[in-house]
Design a protein around this motif. Structure first.
Motif, PDB file in Angstrom:
ATOM      1  N   SER A  19     118.807  53.939 -34.027  1.00 22.78           N
ATOM      2  CA  SER A  19     119.537  53.899 -32.776  1.00 22.78           C
ATOM      3  C   SER A  19     120.933  53.347 -33.025  1.00 22.78           C
ATOM      4  N   TRP A  20     121.850  53.655 -32.106  1.00 19.49           N
ATOM      5  CA  TRP A  20     123.200  53.128 -32.263  1.00 19.49           C
ATOM      6  C   TRP A  20     123.207  51.614 -32.127  1.00 19.49           C
ATOM      7  N   ALA A  25     124.063  46.407 -34.831  1.00 17.31           N
ATOM      8  CA  ALA A  25     123.553  45.096 -35.232  1.00 17.31           C
ATOM      9  C   ALA A  25     123.718  44.879 -36.730  1.00 17.31           C
ATOM     10  N   VAL A  26     123.425  45.907 -37.507  1.00 15.22           N
ATOM     11  CA  VAL A  26     123.532  45.805 -38.963  1.00 15.22           C
ATOM     12  C   VAL A  26     124.981  45.609 -39.392  1.00 15.22           C
ATOM     13  N   ILE A  27     125.881  46.402 -38.830  1.00 21.31           N
ATOM     14  CA  ILE A  27     127.298  46.307 -39.193  1.00 21.31           C
ATOM     15  C   ILE A  27     127.862  44.924 -38.858  1.00 21.31           C
ATOM     16  N   LEU A  28     127.540  44.446 -37.662  1.00 19.45           N
ATOM     17  CA  LEU A  28     128.040  43.132 -37.239  1.00 19.45           C
ATOM     18  C   LEU A  28     127.389  41.997 -38.028  1.00 19.45           C
ATOM     19  N   ALA A  29     126.126  42.179 -38.418  1.00 16.85           N
ATOM     20  CA  ALA A  29     125.447  41.166 -39.219  1.00 16.85           C
ATOM     21  C   ALA A  29     126.096  41.036 -40.596  1.00 16.85           C
ATOM     22  N   ILE A  30     126.457  42.177 -41.177  1.00 14.68           N
ATOM     23  CA  ILE A  30     127.152  42.159 -42.469  1.00 14.68           C
ATOM     24  C   ILE A  30     128.525  41.501 -42.314  1.00 14.68           C
ATOM     25  N   ALA A  31     129.207  41.848 -41.226  1.00 17.87           N
ATOM     26  CA  ALA A  31     130.527  41.247 -40.963  1.00 17.87           C
ATOM     27  C   ALA A  31     130.409  39.738 -40.805  1.00 17.87           C
ATOM     28  N   TYR A  32     129.346  39.290 -40.123  1.00 16.86           N
ATOM     29  CA  TYR A  32     129.148  37.847 -39.920  1.00 16.86           C
ATOM     30  C   TYR A  32     129.047  37.091 -41.243  1.00 16.86           C
ATOM     31  N   ASN A  40     135.933  32.345 -42.251  1.00  5.59           N
ATOM     32  CA  ASN A  40     136.692  32.983 -41.174  1.00  5.59           C
ATOM     33  C   ASN A  40     135.947  32.780 -39.861  1.00  5.59           C
ATOM     34  N   ILE A  41     136.607  32.190 -38.882  1.00  9.63           N
ATOM     35  CA  ILE A  41     135.963  31.823 -37.618  1.00  9.63           C
ATOM     36  C   ILE A  41     135.445  33.022 -36.829  1.00  9.63           C
ATOM     37  N   TRP A  42     135.951  34.216 -37.118  1.00  8.92           N
ATOM     38  CA  TRP A  42     135.498  35.403 -36.392  1.00  8.92           C
ATOM     39  C   TRP A  42     134.087  35.814 -36.783  1.00  8.92           C
ATOM     40  N   CYS A  43     133.481  35.106 -37.711  1.00  8.30           N
ATOM     41  CA  CYS A  43     132.077  35.366 -38.038  1.00  8.30           C
ATOM     42  C   CYS A  43     131.175  35.103 -36.834  1.00  8.30           C
ATOM     43  N   TRP A  44     131.554  34.132 -35.992  1.00 12.63           N
ATOM     44  CA  TRP A  44     130.691  33.739 -34.877  1.00 12.63           C
ATOM     45  C   TRP A  44     130.623  34.765 -33.756  1.00 12.63           C
ATOM     46  N   PRO A  45     131.723  35.402 -33.337  1.00 10.30           N
ATOM     47  CA  PRO A  45     131.587  36.485 -32.359  1.00 10.30           C
ATOM     48  C   PRO A  45     130.728  37.645 -32.879  1.00 10.30           C
ATOM     49  N   CYS A  46     130.870  37.942 -34.170  1.00 13.69           N
ATOM     50  CA  CYS A  46     130.027  38.992 -34.772  1.00 13.69           C
ATOM     51  C   CYS A  46     128.555  38.601 -34.690  1.00 13.69           C
ATOM     52  N   ALA A  47     128.274  37.328 -34.968  1.00 12.02           N
ATOM     53  CA  ALA A  47     126.896  36.837 -34.911  1.00 12.02           C
ATOM     54  C   ALA A  47     126.345  36.908 -33.496  1.00 12.02           C
ATOM     55  N   LEU A  48     127.175  36.609 -32.527  1.00  9.18           N
ATOM     56  CA  LEU A  48     126.744  36.590 -31.125  1.00  9.18           C
ATOM     57  C   LEU A  48     126.229  37.960 -30.683  1.00  9.18           C
ATOM     58  N   ILE A  49     126.985  38.992 -30.972  1.00 10.20           N
ATOM     59  CA  ILE A  49     126.599  40.343 -30.544  1.00 10.20           C
ATOM     60  C   ILE A  49     125.426  40.859 -31.369  1.00 10.20           C
ATOM     61  N   SER A  50     125.469  40.641 -32.677  1.00  6.85           N
ATOM     62  CA  SER A  50     124.404  41.129 -33.552  1.00  6.85           C
ATOM     63  C   SER A  50     123.057  40.517 -33.199  1.00  6.85           C
ATOM     64  N   THR A  51     123.022  39.212 -32.976  1.00  5.17           N
ATOM     65  CA  THR A  51     121.748  38.560 -32.684  1.00  5.17           C
ATOM     66  C   THR A  51     121.218  38.921 -31.300  1.00  5.17           C
ATOM     67  N   VAL A 178     117.007  46.322 -46.152  1.00  5.64           N
ATOM     68  CA  VAL A 178     118.173  46.583 -47.007  1.00  5.64           C
ATOM     69  C   VAL A 178     119.315  45.640 -46.636  1.00  5.64           C
ATOM     70  N   LEU A 179     119.510  45.420 -45.327  1.00  9.06           N
ATOM     71  CA  LEU A 179     120.533  44.485 -44.870  1.00  9.06           C
ATOM     72  C   LEU A 179     120.335  43.119 -45.507  1.00  9.06           C
ATOM     73  N   PHE A 180     119.087  42.656 -45.582  1.00  8.43           N
ATOM     74  CA  PHE A 180     118.835  41.313 -46.103  1.00  8.43           C
ATOM     75  C   PHE A 180     118.964  41.242 -47.625  1.00  8.43           C
ATOM     76  N   ILE A 181     118.892  42.360 -48.291  1.00  8.38           N
ATOM     77  CA  ILE A 181     119.236  42.370 -49.720  1.00  8.38           C
ATOM     78  C   ILE A 181     120.720  42.021 -49.866  1.00  8.38           C
ATOM     79  N   PHE A 182     121.542  42.629 -49.012  1.00  7.48           N
ATOM     80  CA  PHE A 182     122.975  42.306 -49.009  1.00  7.48           C
ATOM     81  C   PHE A 182     123.202  40.855 -48.599  1.00  7.48           C
TER      82      PHE A 182
END
Length: 209
Positions: A19-20, A25-32, A40-51, A178-182
């Motif tokens: 699903s999109w 979620a995967v893209i933002l989790a990697i960014a986080y 980089n403080i922008w990790c937290w907004p990425c975490a907010l949406i991904s989680t 696979v995400l968690f391997i990264f």
């Protein structure tokens, strides 16, 4: 047991059929985790949406503790963002804790995880309940370490994410596996990067003394 070819086919099918929401979620989790490793403080907004997305996804596959964990991550994303903003203004550096401090907390966290499993086991019947509980308890604590810039958080994440990777593959959540391997690789990078910065600051302080 699936053959490697079958496993790769399943992963490919999930990439095609995902699903999109899961893709986001995967893209933002990697960014986080990448941004966190670089302080980089922008990790937290990425975490907010991904989680927020993963809270729903884990509920769908009946990982109860992981659902609660991601609800906690939502709160910690806001808390971590505030802490890092405060640290930026006050120039609070990366810190390292003593082995004794870590050992005490490991004993406490392990006891909590066993207690949670024993309690939840009276109502829930899950093959991976112990693993779910341990990953959840240690993730809760380690996220707090990230918010306070404790160097050893990355060592915790290397172990936590390795077990989480096994759990997701066992649950046939191959894309997340696979995400968690990264995640494991990023945690190694994060530890090396933060340690170099910590040692560099200590060297600079001793040289100027």
């Amino acid at each position: 047991m699936q053959s490697l070819v079958d496993l790769l086919q399943d992963i490919t099918q999930q990439f095609v059929a995902q699903s999109w929401l899961e893709a986001m979620a995967v893209i933002l989790a990697i960014a986080y985790v990448w941004l966190a490793a670089r302080e980089n403080i922008w990790c937290w907004p990425c975490a907010l949406i991904s989680t927020a997305i993963y809270t729903w996804l884990f509920w769908e596959v009946s990982l109860v503790f992981h659902t609660l964990l991601n609800g906690y991550y939502l709160i910690m994303a806001v808390y971590g963002w505030q802490q890092w903003k405060k640290q930026e203004s006050e120039h609070i550096p990366i810190q390292s804790w003593s082995m004794r401090k870590h050992l005490i907390r490991l004993v406490i966290l392990t006891s909590i995880a066993f207690s949670m499993t024993a309690f939840a086991g009276m109502w829930l019947d899950s093959e991976y309940l112990y693993l779910d509980a341990f990953i959840t308890v240690f993730s809760v604590y380690t996220t707090l370490m990230v918010a306070h810039k404790v160097l050893e958080n990355w060592l915790y994440w290397i172990i936590i994410n390795s077990f989480a990777c096994y759990l997701y593959f066992a649950k046939e959540m191959y894309l997340t596996g696979v995400l968690f391997i990264f995640y494991v690789l990023f945690a190694i990078y994060g530890y090396v990067n933060w340690r170099q910065q910590l040692l560099g600051k200590r060297y600079a302080s001793s040289a100027s003394a």
